[in-house]
Design a protein around this motif. Structure first.
Motif, PDB file in Angstrom:
ATOM      1  N   ALA A   1      -0.140  15.329  -6.028  1.00 42.32           N
ATOM      2  CA  ALA A   1       1.260  15.468  -6.439  1.00 42.32           C
ATOM      3  C   ALA A   1       1.327  14.400  -7.437  1.00 42.32           C
ATOM      4  CB  ALA A   1       2.331  15.038  -5.442  1.00 42.32           C
ATOM      5  N   PRO A   2       2.302  14.695  -8.508  1.00 42.39           N
ATOM      6  CA  PRO A   2       2.260  13.741  -9.794  1.00 42.39           C
ATOM      7  C   PRO A   2       2.880  12.363  -9.485  1.00 42.39           C
ATOM      8  CG  PRO A   2       3.457  16.155 -10.250  1.00 42.39           C
ATOM      9  CD  PRO A   2       2.991  16.070  -8.603  1.00 42.39           C
ATOM     10  N   ALA A   3       3.696  12.265  -8.210  1.00 42.56           N
ATOM     11  CA  ALA A   3       4.153  10.883  -7.949  1.00 42.56           C
ATOM     12  C   ALA A   3       3.200  10.280  -7.206  1.00 42.56           C
ATOM     13  CB  ALA A   3       5.664  11.020  -7.488  1.00 42.56           C
ATOM     14  N   ALA A   4       2.179  10.591  -6.849  1.00 44.16           N
ATOM     15  CA  ALA A   4       1.355  10.041  -5.651  1.00 44.16           C
ATOM     16  C   ALA A   4       0.929   8.634  -5.936  1.00 44.16           C
ATOM     17  CB  ALA A   4      -0.212  10.789  -5.903  1.00 44.16           C
ATOM     18  N   LYS A   5       0.804   8.158  -4.528  1.00 45.60           N
ATOM     19  CA  LYS A   5       0.421   6.609  -4.432  1.00 45.60           C
ATOM     20  C   LYS A   5      -0.855   6.657  -4.197  1.00 45.60           C
ATOM     21  CE  LYS A   5       4.383   4.753  -5.100  1.00 45.60           C
ATOM     22  NZ  LYS A   5       4.870   3.734  -6.215  1.00 45.60           N
ATOM     23  N   VAL A   6      -1.503   5.317  -4.654  1.00 48.52           N
ATOM     24  CA  VAL A   6      -2.877   5.195  -4.463  1.00 48.52           C
ATOM     25  C   VAL A   6      -3.333   4.065  -3.871  1.00 48.52           C
ATOM     26  CG1 VAL A   6      -5.276   5.261  -5.798  1.00 48.52           C
ATOM     27  CG2 VAL A   6      -3.296   6.439  -6.700  1.00 48.52           C
ATOM     28  N   GLY A   7      -4.345   4.225  -3.013  1.00 46.57           N
ATOM     29  CA  GLY A   7      -5.105   2.997  -2.315  1.00 46.57           C
ATOM     30  C   GLY A   7      -6.463   2.809  -2.756  1.00 46.57           C
ATOM     31  N   LEU A   8      -6.894   1.528  -2.823  1.00 45.31           N
ATOM     32  CA  LEU A   8      -8.304   1.259  -3.466  1.00 45.31           C
ATOM     33  C   LEU A   8      -8.898   0.671  -2.165  1.00 45.31           C
ATOM     34  CD1 LEU A   8      -7.655  -0.831  -6.553  1.00 45.31           C
ATOM     35  CD2 LEU A   8      -8.213   1.495  -6.657  1.00 45.31           C
ATOM     36  N   VAL A   9     -10.171   1.159  -2.036  1.00 44.90           N
ATOM     37  CA  VAL A   9     -10.934   0.493  -0.994  1.00 44.90           C
ATOM     38  C   VAL A   9     -12.390   0.630  -1.284  1.00 44.90           C
ATOM     39  CG1 VAL A   9     -11.330   3.011   0.134  1.00 44.90           C
ATOM     40  CG2 VAL A   9     -11.471   0.857   1.800  1.00 44.90           C
ATOM     41  N   GLY A  10     -13.259  -0.318  -0.817  1.00 45.47           N
ATOM     42  CA  GLY A  10     -14.644  -0.297  -1.191  1.00 45.47           C
ATOM     43  C   GLY A  10     -15.168  -1.476  -0.469  1.00 45.47           C
ATOM     44  N   TYR A  11     -16.519  -1.374  -0.182  1.00 46.42           N
ATOM     45  CA  TYR A  11     -17.608  -2.240   0.461  1.00 46.42           C
ATOM     46  C   TYR A  11     -18.730  -2.660  -0.417  1.00 46.42           C
ATOM     47  CZ  TYR A  11     -19.583  -5.042   4.303  1.00 46.42           C
ATOM     48  OH  TYR A  11     -20.304  -6.087   4.985  1.00 46.42           O
ATOM     49  N   SER A  12     -19.241  -3.786  -0.422  1.00 46.71           N
ATOM     50  CA  SER A  12     -20.473  -4.329  -0.973  1.00 46.71           C
ATOM     51  C   SER A  12     -20.092  -4.114  -2.717  1.00 46.71           C
ATOM     52  CB  SER A  12     -21.606  -3.674  -0.359  1.00 46.71           C
ATOM     53  OG  SER A  12     -22.548  -4.324  -1.051  1.00 46.71           O
ATOM     54  N   GLY A  13     -21.271  -3.077  -3.113  1.00 48.11           N
ATOM     55  CA  GLY A  13     -21.159  -2.675  -4.584  1.00 48.11           C
ATOM     56  C   GLY A  13     -19.522  -1.870  -4.626  1.00 48.11           C
ATOM     57  N   GLY A  14     -19.201  -1.371  -3.843  1.00 50.58           N
ATOM     58  CA  GLY A  14     -17.681  -0.736  -3.886  1.00 50.58           C
ATOM     59  C   GLY A  14     -16.902  -1.619  -3.965  1.00 50.58           C
ATOM     60  N   ALA A  15     -16.983  -2.891  -3.125  1.00 51.50           N
ATOM     61  CA  ALA A  15     -15.870  -4.064  -3.398  1.00 51.50           C
ATOM     62  C   ALA A  15     -16.015  -4.618  -5.033  1.00 51.50           C
ATOM     63  CB  ALA A  15     -16.306  -4.985  -2.392  1.00 51.50           C
ATOM     64  N   ILE A  16     -17.043  -4.591  -5.551  1.00 49.69           N
ATOM     65  CA  ILE A  16     -17.125  -5.202  -7.046  1.00 49.69           C
ATOM     66  C   ILE A  16     -16.236  -4.209  -7.858  1.00 49.69           C
ATOM     67  CG2 ILE A  16     -18.441  -5.340  -9.024  1.00 49.69           C
ATOM     68  CD1 ILE A  16     -21.032  -5.573  -7.251  1.00 49.69           C
TER      69      ILE A  16
END
Length: 447
Positions: A201-216
């Motif tokens: 959706a145009p007004a979507a919210k976003v969360g970031l997540v990652g572990y190890s290389g993904g945490a970089i």
């Protein structure tokens, strides 16, 4: 009746995911012997290359260059799951305009206003090992991490979220070049939000997540968002990460001579030299040059445990046994020190293991202390405290396990924390109870 159909669809998809888990559980990161013949080469998919007439430098970061929709594939086998792949304009470690790629796993319930930007730990020096290649059907062992990670994110997918998985290392696989990871992540979110076929959706919210290389990628994206992508920063509900790389110069000392993680040293040398465009070959020993050449397109599964006891001194000529004696190296690793960068503006969940001895890494090196085998707990504590001092709501947790074995504890915590952020609940913090950590001072040049 409609609810029954939805539950049935979820059940079928859950079964497919269970099958993926069963297949992946049989795969182990076994390093091939040094004399093993290279795997047969496969022609790169031309979709991932930009051949347009407009120079990339004339396009804004996040500009969509081309898209396609295809089924999610595991080792070439399609699953009942649709993916939109996007080639977009982004910025590499040297500030050049390049073409990045991301895969958006479409929500199962139609349009969604909730997006998980999942940063992969594919950790490779070969761009053909990126998650988008795996999802499109690559059977290369180095590309298989994406399938494990999609299973890890199934809890979000089954609740109607969309998942964005970028090839965060960029088109030349610049392993460990953190700022590039962050910019690619942010531009992939921009591109996903601009592509109607994703179901976002145009007004979507976003969360970031990652572990190890993904945490970089996760941490650098959170840090760079206010300046590089304020349009994305306004949409972020928070960032959850585990196994965090804070100060690479310290991590190289920590894994030096370790049983499993020592091979990360030459991997980082290759990736950093490539990403920053510097020539470290004059400083390497004959053995260092041989390892460098061997690893130029290696995934981490070919490195873990393959160089037990390897040290920095083994890789370099005697005059450069101290990394601080190489000016180009000092300048480069100091640019990757998160302790010297601005704070993010979004809440953070940070998890870190402390049982690195389980993976054969000493935890008694002066000035470093314990870690999870590759990442340093004291550096992570100091980074969390820095963010707290800057007014960021931080939840910091430590697990008495190693890098690999902390994941089953970190993941449920991260999923629950992000779910609460999407639900609009106030972000908690435990800033007052985070122990003191290591100084995050830059590496000083040797005199």
């Amino acid at each position: 009746m409609g609810g029954t159909r939805v539950r049935t669809r979820y059940g079928r998809f859950g079964g497919a995911l269970a099958a993926v888990v069963a297949v992946l559980a049989t795969l182990a990161p076994v390093s091939p012997p040094a004399h093993a013949a290279p795997a047969p080469s496969v022609a790169p998919d031309p979709f991932f290359t930009y051949a347009g007439s407009t120079p990339l430098r004339e396009l804004a970061p996040g500009t969509v260059l081309k898209t396609r929709t295809l089924p999610y594939r595991v080792a070439g086998v399609p699953l009942p799951l649709r993916v939109v792949q996007i080639v977009f304009r982004t910025t590499d470690q040297q500030g050049r305009a390049v073409a990045g790629v991301t895969s958006v796993i479409k929500p199962l319930t139609g349009t969604t206003s909730r997006v998980i930007s999942y940063q992969s730990f594919y950790d490779s020096l070969d761009p053909e090992h990126g998650p988008s290649r795996a999802i499109a059907g690559s059977t290369a062992p180095g590309a298989m991490a994406a399938h494990v990670e999609t299973v890890l994110m199934a809890a979000f997918l089954l609740r109607g979220y969309a998942i964005v998985m970028a090839d965060t290392e960029g088109p030349t696989a610049d392993f460990a070049a953190g700022p590039e990871y962050g910019r690619v992540t942010l531009d992939s979110i921009r591109a996903a939000l601009r592509t109607p076929a994703t179901g976002i959706a145009p007004a979507a919210k976003v969360g970031l997540v990652g572990y190890s290389g993904g945490a970089i990628a996760t941490n650098w994206a959170a840090v760079l968002a206010p300046s590089y992508a304020p349009d994305v920063d306004r949409r972020l509900v928070g960032a959850a990460e585990g196994g965090v790389l804070v100060r690479p110069a310290a991590n190289l000392r920590y894994v030096d001579g370790s049983r499993i993680w020592a091979g990360v040293i030459p991997m980082a040398v290759v990736g950093v030299a490539r990403g920053f465009g510097i020539d470290l070959m004059p400083y390497l020993s004959d053995e260092g040059r041989r390892i460098y050449a061997r690893l130029e397109k290696a995934p981490i599964i070919e490195v873990l445990g393959a160089y037990p006891g390897l040290t920095w001194a083994d890789l370099t000529q005697p005059a450069y046994a101290d990394p601080a004696s190489i000016p180009a190296f000092v300048r480069t690793v100091n640019q990757l020190n998160l302790g010297t960068r601005p704070n993010p503006t979004v809440p953070m969940f940070i998890g870190q293991g402390t049982g690195g001895q389980l993976e054969g890494t000493r935890g008694d090196r002066p000035g470093l202390g314990k870690g999870d085998g590759v990442m340093l707990a004291g550096d992570v504590r100091s980074l969390a405290r820095k963010y707290c001092a800057g007014g960021v709501d931080v939840v910091h947790r430590e697990y008495p396990l190693s890098h690999f074995t902390s994941v089953p504890l970190w993941l449920p915590d991260a999923i629950a924390w992000l779910g609460a952020r999407f639900a609009g609940r106030p972000a908690p913090d435990n800033c007052a109870s985070i122990p003191a950590g290591n100084p995050l001072t830059p590496l000083a040049p040797a005199r």
